[in-house]
Design an enzyme around this catalytic site. Sequence first.
Site, short mmCIF file in Angstrom:
data_model
loop_
_atom_site.label_atom_id
_atom_site.label_comp_id
_atom_site.label_asym_id
_atom_site.label_seq_id
_atom_site.Cartn_x
_atom_site.Cartn_y
_atom_site.Cartn_z
N CYS A 1 10.20 1.71 2.69
CA CYS A 1 10.99 0.54 3.14
C CYS A 1 12.40 1.01 3.07
O CYS A 1 13.38 0.45 3.55
CB CYS A 1 10.92 -0.28 1.94
SG CYS A 1 11.13 0.21 0.22
N LYS B 1 -2.07 -8.58 -7.82
CA LYS B 1 -3.00 -8.30 -6.71
C LYS B 1 -2.44 -7.19 -5.95
O LYS B 1 -1.58 -7.09 -5.27
CB LYS B 1 -2.80 -9.48 -5.69
CG LYS B 1 -4.15 -9.61 -4.84
CD LYS B 1 -3.64 -10.12 -3.65
CE LYS B 1 -3.09 -9.02 -2.83
NZ LYS B 1 -3.84 -7.96 -2.01
N TRP C 1 0.78 -1.30 0.02
CA TRP C 1 -0.09 0.07 -0.10
C TRP C 1 0.91 1.32 -0.10
O TRP C 1 0.45 2.35 -0.43
CB TRP C 1 -0.95 -0.19 1.30
CG TRP C 1 -0.13 -0.17 2.49
CD1 TRP C 1 -0.18 -1.32 3.27
CD2 TRP C 1 0.61 0.46 3.20
NE1 TRP C 1 0.67 -1.45 4.22
CE2 TRP C 1 1.16 -0.12 4.40
CE3 TRP C 1 0.80 1.97 3.14
CZ2 TRP C 1 1.82 0.61 5.49
CZ3 TRP C 1 1.44 2.59 3.99
CH2 TRP C 1 2.13 1.97 5.13
N ASN C 2 2.24 1.19 0.16
CA ASN C 2 2.79 2.35 0.36
C ASN C 2 3.09 3.05 -0.88
O ASN C 2 3.26 4.35 -0.84
CB ASN C 2 4.02 2.33 1.34
CG ASN C 2 5.09 1.24 0.87
OD1 ASN C 2 4.69 0.78 0.00
ND2 ASN C 2 6.25 1.43 1.71
N GLU D 1 10.88 -8.03 -2.82
CA GLU D 1 11.30 -6.77 -2.42
C GLU D 1 10.57 -6.62 -0.79
O GLU D 1 9.35 -6.32 -0.74
CB GLU D 1 11.10 -5.51 -3.08
CG GLU D 1 11.38 -5.55 -4.55
CD GLU D 1 12.85 -4.97 -4.76
OE1 GLU D 1 13.45 -4.68 -3.54
OE2 GLU D 1 13.57 -5.16 -5.82
N GLY E 1 6.69 -6.10 -0.34
CA GLY E 1 5.94 -6.08 1.16
C GLY E 1 6.75 -6.58 2.28
O GLY E 1 8.03 -6.56 2.07
N SER E 2 6.14 -7.02 3.08
CA SER E 2 6.73 -7.42 4.56
C SER E 2 7.61 -8.67 4.31
O SER E 2 7.30 -9.49 3.53
CB SER E 2 5.83 -7.57 5.68
OG SER E 2 4.94 -8.58 5.29
N GLU F 1 11.19 -2.09 11.58
CA GLU F 1 10.72 -0.85 10.95
C GLU F 1 9.75 -0.13 11.80
O GLU F 1 8.72 -1.00 11.99
CB GLU F 1 10.16 -1.09 9.66
CG GLU F 1 10.92 -1.89 8.38
CD GLU F 1 10.15 -2.13 7.30
OE1 GLU F 1 10.45 -1.73 6.50
OE2 GLU F 1 9.09 -2.97 7.51
P1 NAD Z 1 2.18 -6.83 3.22
O1 NAD Z 1 3.35 -7.80 3.38
O2 NAD Z 1 1.36 -7.07 4.49
O3 NAD Z 1 1.47 -6.82 2.02
C1 NAD Z 1 1.78 -6.90 0.90
C2 NAD Z 1 0.91 -7.34 0.06
O4 NAD Z 1 0.92 -8.89 0.22
C3 NAD Z 1 -0.42 -6.92 -0.15
O5 NAD Z 1 -0.97 -6.92 -1.48
C4 NAD Z 1 -1.00 -7.68 0.77
O6 NAD Z 1 -2.55 -7.87 0.60
C5 NAD Z 1 -0.35 -9.31 0.20
N1 NAD Z 1 -0.68 -10.11 1.02
C6 NAD Z 1 -0.60 -10.19 2.48
N2 NAD Z 1 -0.75 -11.68 2.85
C7 NAD Z 1 -0.58 -12.42 1.75
C8 NAD Z 1 -0.64 -13.80 1.34
N3 NAD Z 1 -0.89 -14.44 2.34
N4 NAD Z 1 -0.62 -14.44 0.29
C9 NAD Z 1 -0.45 -13.30 -0.70
N5 NAD Z 1 -0.49 -12.00 -0.62
C10 NAD Z 1 -0.61 -11.64 0.63
O7 NAD Z 1 3.04 -5.52 3.29
P2 NAD Z 1 2.49 -4.01 3.43
O8 NAD Z 1 2.17 -3.61 4.87
O9 NAD Z 1 1.44 -3.64 2.46
O10 NAD Z 1 3.81 -3.27 2.99
C11 NAD Z 1 4.66 -2.49 3.96
C12 NAD Z 1 6.06 -3.47 3.91
O11 NAD Z 1 6.35 -3.34 2.52
C13 NAD Z 1 6.99 -2.97 4.66
O12 NAD Z 1 7.81 -4.21 5.44
C14 NAD Z 1 7.95 -2.48 3.64
O13 NAD Z 1 9.37 -2.26 4.17
C15 NAD Z 1 7.88 -3.14 2.71
N6 NAD Z 1 8.03 -2.47 1.28
C16 NAD Z 1 9.32 -2.84 0.59
C17 NAD Z 1 9.80 -2.46 -0.57
C18 NAD Z 1 10.80 -2.66 -1.27
O14 NAD Z 1 11.05 -2.26 -2.62
N7 NAD Z 1 11.83 -3.58 -0.84
C19 NAD Z 1 8.96 -1.31 -1.22
C20 NAD Z 1 7.79 -1.03 -0.46
C21 NAD Z 1 7.37 -1.50 0.75
#
Ligand code: NAD
Length: 484
Positions: free
Chosen positions: A290, A181, A157-158, A256, A234-235, A387
């Site tokens: 991130c 997705k 989402w960020n 990432e 994501g995370s 973080e």
């Molecule tokens: P998140 O991992 O909760 O969600 C990311 C995505 O994964 C969302 O679309 C979510 O719906 C999906 N998701 C969640 N559970 C899932 C599952 N079981 N199966 C498949 N998809 C699933 O992360 P967030 O809170 O949306 O984003 C913040 C995190 O992203 C932070 O940790 C940040 O550091 C990281 N981030 C990293 C980068 C990078 O380039 N390294 C860039 C932006 C954000």
Amino acid sequence: MIALKDKELFRQQALIGGSWRDASTKATVDVIDPASQRVLGTIPDMGRDETKAAIDAAAAAFKHWKTTAHAERAVLLERWYDLMRRHEQDLALLLTLEQGKPLAESLGEIRYGASFVKWFAEEARRINGSTIPSPTVDRRILVLKEPVGVCGIITPWNFPNAMITRKVAPALAAGCTVVIKPSEFTPFSALAIGVLAERAGIPPGVINIVTGMPADIGKELMANETVRKISFTGSTRVGALLMKGAADNIKRLSLELGGNAPFIVFDDADIDRAVEGAIASKFRNGGQTCVCCNRILVQSGVYDAFAEKLAGRVAKMKVGAGTEEGVAIGPMINGAAIEKIKRHVTDALDKGAKIISESEAVPEGRQYARPLVLGGATTEMLLASEETFGPVAPLFRFETEDEAIAIANGTPFGLAAYFYTENLKRSWRVAEALEFGMVGLNTGLISTEVAPFGGVKQSGLGREGSQLGIEEYLESKALHVGGL
Ligand code: NAD
């Protein structure tokens, strides 16, 4: 109602095989404006069946898309880029409404996101294979570059626009088709660029967007053997889950993930420049980035001067809705984000940190976090190991270069790091000693389409952007020609 100039850009349906659809159950998920806490709209809450339909549509489209001329793909991506730039004001407004960041930052993200589309439109024309000298005279050996196939694209989402274009543009340029997705918190930015992709003439099924809660969509994307690659931002927690899922049918993965960026200010730094860098790196997107610095390490000799200047800047920051004039920090994405920030700050204060400066009062009753600078941070505090993802700048005092490097590297994460020094020898020593995928030396800004973006250790696998980004979506096929 959302006041877009082009009302068609606000879509509340998902995109599968060229048609806009509801969930088969008709279930929906509310999307909330984090500033007003009002419902902005709804998206279909899709599950495994709709995800399978999207994968099938992507597989059908792949048959044709992989055979299109590279130049044709380039032209379609360029058209998509032009449309994003033409509609950048609408896209930015939509982004601010669903994500919260100040409008100027949203506009910056749209331009940054679009830059990947332009870059990979250009790269599409340069997917060159190679020839290899054969060990025997009667043979020739060539390496052909071929698209991986159907790719699952899962984004956070960020950065609701740029995290998608950074993956989809190289995938399409390579000849892959995708099932996206987007985050359930910020789906409208994804759906809007889906509308623009259609208008650009990108054929049905090449881009599919499935919306809803993640668990079932994720299960289908992982279990379905037609999906040959997953690209996830994501995370680290979810990244690890996907890595386990990918093992069952050996999918390719790009990850990432989270960071815990150090930002080191040495005694010989240009302090004003370092303060500028810290503001840019720490407070962009309200600290929900991130690559944003999570730990600011300051050498003893300049600690007080740096703290005072940073505190002065933070005290003037205006907090409010991203659509308001002059706002530097918008609302946090949700209640869980606010809780995490509170937990980190309370833990730090309990363990001896002090608030050096904070901004003026924040609007009440809403999802706002007050930007603050914390002095006397130590490695025992939660904010040193996780973080914070909020506008909190903790300052750690250090004495020697070795100590700073040991603290900086003392994390399982390795995404971005920053340091400030005017000393040439130290510049090289520290740049080489930092165990991170990206290092900013005398700069807090490291995101651009022309340079590789990605992390080491638990921050992920693979690189996005630059000439490396497209390799993530290509296979190398060795062709041995004999009997010559
Ligand atoms: P998140 O991992 O909760 O969600 C990311 C995505 O994964 C969302 O679309 C979510 O719906 C999906 N998701 C969640 N559970 C899932 C599952 N079981 N199966 C498949 N998809 C699933 O992360 P967030 O809170 O949306 O984003 C913040 C995190 O992203 C932070 O940790 C940040 O550091 C990281 N981030 C990293 C980068 C990078 O380039 N390294 C860039 C932006 C954000």
